[in-house]
Design a protein around this motif. Structure first.
Motif, PDB file in Angstrom:
ATOM      1  N   ASN A  48       1.993   6.744  -6.897  1.00 30.43           N
ATOM      2  CA  ASN A  48       0.956   7.737  -7.788  1.00 30.43           C
ATOM      3  C   ASN A  48       0.947   9.230  -7.358  1.00 30.43           C
ATOM      4  OD1 ASN A  48      -1.318   5.886  -9.190  1.00 30.43           O
ATOM      5  ND2 ASN A  48      -0.778   4.685  -7.569  1.00 30.43           N
ATOM      6  N   THR A  49       1.377   9.256  -6.108  1.00 32.25           N
ATOM      7  CA  THR A  49       1.777  10.679  -5.708  1.00 32.25           C
ATOM      8  C   THR A  49       2.694  11.342  -6.536  1.00 32.25           C
ATOM      9  OG1 THR A  49       0.771  10.083  -3.421  1.00 32.25           O
ATOM     10  CG2 THR A  49       2.000  11.973  -3.546  1.00 32.25           C
TER      11      THR A  49
ATOM     12  N   LEU B  75      -5.897   9.290   1.452  1.00 36.20           N
ATOM     13  CA  LEU B  75      -6.606  10.072   0.231  1.00 36.20           C
ATOM     14  C   LEU B  75      -7.232  11.187   0.969  1.00 36.20           C
ATOM     15  CD1 LEU B  75      -7.663  10.421  -2.499  1.00 36.20           C
ATOM     16  CD2 LEU B  75      -9.693   8.936  -1.805  1.00 36.20           C
TER      17      LEU B  75
ATOM     18  N   MET C 292       0.927  -1.220   0.050  1.00 38.24           N
ATOM     19  CA  MET C 292      -0.094   0.015   0.115  1.00 38.24           C
ATOM     20  C   MET C 292       0.939   1.370  -0.100  1.00 38.24           C
ATOM     21  SD  MET C 292      -2.696  -1.605  -0.084  1.00 38.24           S
ATOM     22  CE  MET C 292      -3.746   0.031  -0.260  1.00 38.24           C
TER      23      MET C 292
ATOM     24  N   CYS D 197       1.027  11.986   3.500  1.00 39.41           N
ATOM     25  CA  CYS D 197       0.766  10.591   3.414  1.00 39.41           C
ATOM     26  C   CYS D 197       1.750   9.665   4.116  1.00 39.41           C
ATOM     27  CB  CYS D 197       0.963  10.394   1.735  1.00 39.41           C
ATOM     28  SG  CYS D 197       0.485   8.585   1.314  1.00 39.41           S
TER      29      CYS D 197
ATOM     30  N   ALA E  43       0.795   4.057  -3.008  1.00 38.55           N
ATOM     31  CA  ALA E  43       0.315   5.572  -2.758  1.00 38.55           C
ATOM     32  C   ALA E  43       1.655   6.292  -3.149  1.00 38.55           C
ATOM     33  CB  ALA E  43       0.122   5.699  -1.139  1.00 38.55           C
TER      34      ALA E  43
ATOM     35  N   ASN F  27      -6.652   2.912   2.118  1.00 40.93           N
ATOM     36  CA  ASN F  27      -6.483   3.944   1.296  1.00 40.93           C
ATOM     37  C   ASN F  27      -7.224   5.276   1.719  1.00 40.93           C
ATOM     38  OD1 ASN F  27      -4.433   3.265  -0.697  1.00 40.93           O
ATOM     39  ND2 ASN F  27      -5.963   2.361  -2.179  1.00 40.93           N
TER      40      ASN F  27
ATOM     41  N   VAL G 163      -4.706   6.740  -5.545  1.00 41.93           N
ATOM     42  CA  VAL G 163      -5.016   6.075  -4.014  1.00 41.93           C
ATOM     43  C   VAL G 163      -6.234   6.547  -3.656  1.00 41.93           C
ATOM     44  CG1 VAL G 163      -3.449   6.199  -2.180  1.00 41.93           C
ATOM     45  CG2 VAL G 163      -2.750   7.147  -3.991  1.00 41.93           C
TER      46      VAL G 163
END
Length: 412
Positions: free
Chosen positions: A20-21, A392, A13, A62, A17, A388, A355
Motif C-alpha cells: 500500500n505504501t 501508520l 503485515m 515504515c 504495508a 498497523n 495501512v
C-alpha cells in the motif's frame, strides 16, 4: 510458512504495508491516484515526481517501525528451521499456465504504465489482456483434458516419518447427488456416474443402499412433486457443474474467488458522496476547511493529510475518502499552490491510510482479508489495528512532512 514453521504475522503485515505504501508512486498504482490526477488536473509524470520522495521516506520509516515491532525472535527467527525439502516448483499446480499468466500480467502492467502518460483509460488496456487470459485458460484446460495431462504439480518431499504414508488426494473432488426416488421404494438403486477422461478405463459404478422396514411401519406413498422436481434440478445442476469443473478447473477455481461482493459496496460509497454533494454538505465542509486553514499552504497539507487518513476508516474505504476530500478542496476555491499541495497530501494520505485500523479502510484491505481466509488464515480486527498503529502514525508524520518541504521549495 508451513515449510519453515514461521510465524506468519510479521510477514503478512509487512507485505500489506509495503504494497500500500508503494502504490502512491504511479498514477495506476491505486484508484485513488486516478481520482486525484483527474480531480486536480495533475499530469501523470508530475504526480510521480511529487510522490517519489514521500514514498521513499514512508518506506524507510515504515521498515524501521516494523523492525521495532517484530524484533522478537518468535516473529523473525535468526535461523530458519527447514522441516522439508524446499522445491519452488512444487507449489505450481500448472507450471505452463503460471508462466503464461505471469507473462500476460507483466506485459499488461508495462503497457499500462507506458500508455497512462498519454491519457488512455486503464480499463481499455487491462480488458484485452483479461480476455486473452480467459481464452487461454479455457483452451488450455480443454487441451489438458483431451490429452489427459494432470493439473497437480510436484509435491514437496516430506522428511517427517508421519508424512511418508500420506495418500495422494485427487486434485478435484466430485460429489454427485443421488436421484430422489419415491418414499418406501426399497429396491431403488442409486447410480454414481463417474466423470472419466477420454481414453480411460473407468466405468459407471452403481451402488445399492438397502433399507429395512419392520412390519409395524406404515408406508405412505405421497410423492411431493415440487420437492422431487427441486431435487432433480439440483442433482442435474450439481452433476453438470462437476463435469464442467473437471473440464475447466482453472476457470471454476478462479470464478468463486472474484470479489463480486465488493462491487455494490464500492458503488454505495459513490452514491453516498453524491448525495452529500446534492444536499449541500460539500459547500459546508469547504467553508470549514477555509476557516481552519485560512487558505495557507501548510495548514491545508496537514488538515487534508490527517483527515484523509482518518476518513479512510470511516468514509467507506480510501476511495470514498479521496472523492469526498477532492470535492471539498475544489469547493473551497483555494489558490493554485494550495490546490497542488492538497492533491499531493491527499495522495500520500489515501495510500498510507490503507495501512490503518480497519480492513475496510481500502478495497485492498478487504481483498487481502478475503485471500487470507481462502488460505485458512484469519486475522482479527483488533490484531490488524494493533500492528498497523505505529507504522501508520510515523508514516503520516514523515510523509506529510516531506510534502510540506517539497511545497515550500517549489512555491517559496
Amino acid at each position: 510458512m508451513s515449510l519453515t514453521e514461521l510465524n506468519p504475522m510479521s510477514w503478512l503485515m509487512s507485505e500489506f504495508a509495503a504494497a500500500n505504501t508503494a502504490s502512491m508512486v504511479l498514477f495506476v498504482g491505486n484508484p485513488t491516484n486516478v481520482v486525484i490526477c483527474e480531480g486536480f488536473s495533475v499530469n501523470n509524470a508530475a504526480f510521480t515526481a511529487y510522490t517519489i520522495l514521500p514514498f521513499l521516506g514512508c518506506s524507510v520509516i515504515c521498515l524501521i517501525a516494523l523492525g521495532v515491532q517484530f524484533r522478537k525472535s518468535k516473529y523473525i527467527p535468526r535461523h530458519l528451521a527447514v522441516t522439508e525439502d524446499l522445491d519452488v516448483r512444487s507449489v505450481l499446480l500448472d507450471p505452463i499456465g503460471a508462466c503464461v499468466g505471469g507473462a500476460l500480467l507483466g506485459s499488461c502492467l508495462i503497457v499500462i504504465i507506458i500508455v497512462s502518460f498519454f491519457h488512455v483509460d486503464v480499463w481499455k488496456i487491462s480488458l484485452p489482456f483479461a480476455v486473452a487470459k480467459f481464452i487461454y485458460d479455457i483452451a488450455w484446460d480443454r487441451y489438458r483434458w483431451a490429452k489427459n495431462i494432470p493439473m497437480l504439480g510436484q509435491r514437496p518431499k516430506r522428511k517427517r516419518s508421519e508424512d511418508t504414508n500420506a495418500t495422494i488426494q485427487p486434485d478435484i473432488l466430485l460429489e454427485s447427488m443421488p436421484a430422489a426416488g419415491r418414499k418406501g421404494d426399497t429396491s431403488k438403486s442409486v447410480d454414481f456416474e463417474a466423470v472419466d477422461r477420454p481414453g480411460s478405463n473407468a466405468r459407471i459404478r452403481s451402488s445399492t443402499f438397502p433399507s429395512t422396514l419392520t412390519e409395524s411401519q406404515t408406508i405412505v406413498d405421497e410423492p411431493d412433486t415440487s420437492k422431487s422436481i427441486t431435487r432433480r434440478l439440483r442433482s442435474r445442476y450439481t452433476a453438470k457443474h462437476a463435469k464442467l469443473a473437471a473440464h475447466y478447473p482453472t476457470f471454476f477455481t478462479a470464478l468463486p474467488r472474484l470479489p463480486f461482493a465488493l462491487i455494490p459496496f464500492a458503488f454505495s460509497q459513490f452514491i453516498l458522496i453524491e448525495g452529500l454533494a446534492h444536499q449541500g454538505w460539500i459547500e459546508v465542509f469547504s467553508t470549514w476547511l477555509v476557516r481552519a486553514s485560512h487558505r495557507q499552504m501548510h495548514p491545508v497539507i496537514w488538515l487534508i493529510g490527517v483527515l484523509g487518513v482518518i476518513l479512510c476508516n470511516c468514509a467507506g474505504t480510501n476511495i470514498g475518502a479521496t472523492i469526498l476530500l477532492t470535492k471539498i478542496v475544489r469547493g473551497a476555491a483555494l489558490g493554485a499552490p494550495e490546490n497542488r499541495a492538497a492533491a499531493i497530501a491527499l495522495a500520500v494520505a489515501s495510500n498510507i491510510g490503507a495501512v490503518s485500523f480497519t480492513f475496510s479502510a481500502s478495497l485492498a484491505g478487504l481483498l487481502w482479508r478475503q485471500i487470507l481466509e481462502q488460505k485458512g488464515i484469519f486475522i482479527r480486527q483488533g490484531t490488524f489495528a494493533y500492528w498497523n498503529t505505529l507504522p501508520l502514525v510515523v508514516m503520516t508524520c514523515v510523509g506529510l512532512g516531506i510534502v510540506s518541504a517539497e511545497m515550500a521549495v517549489l512555491y517559496k
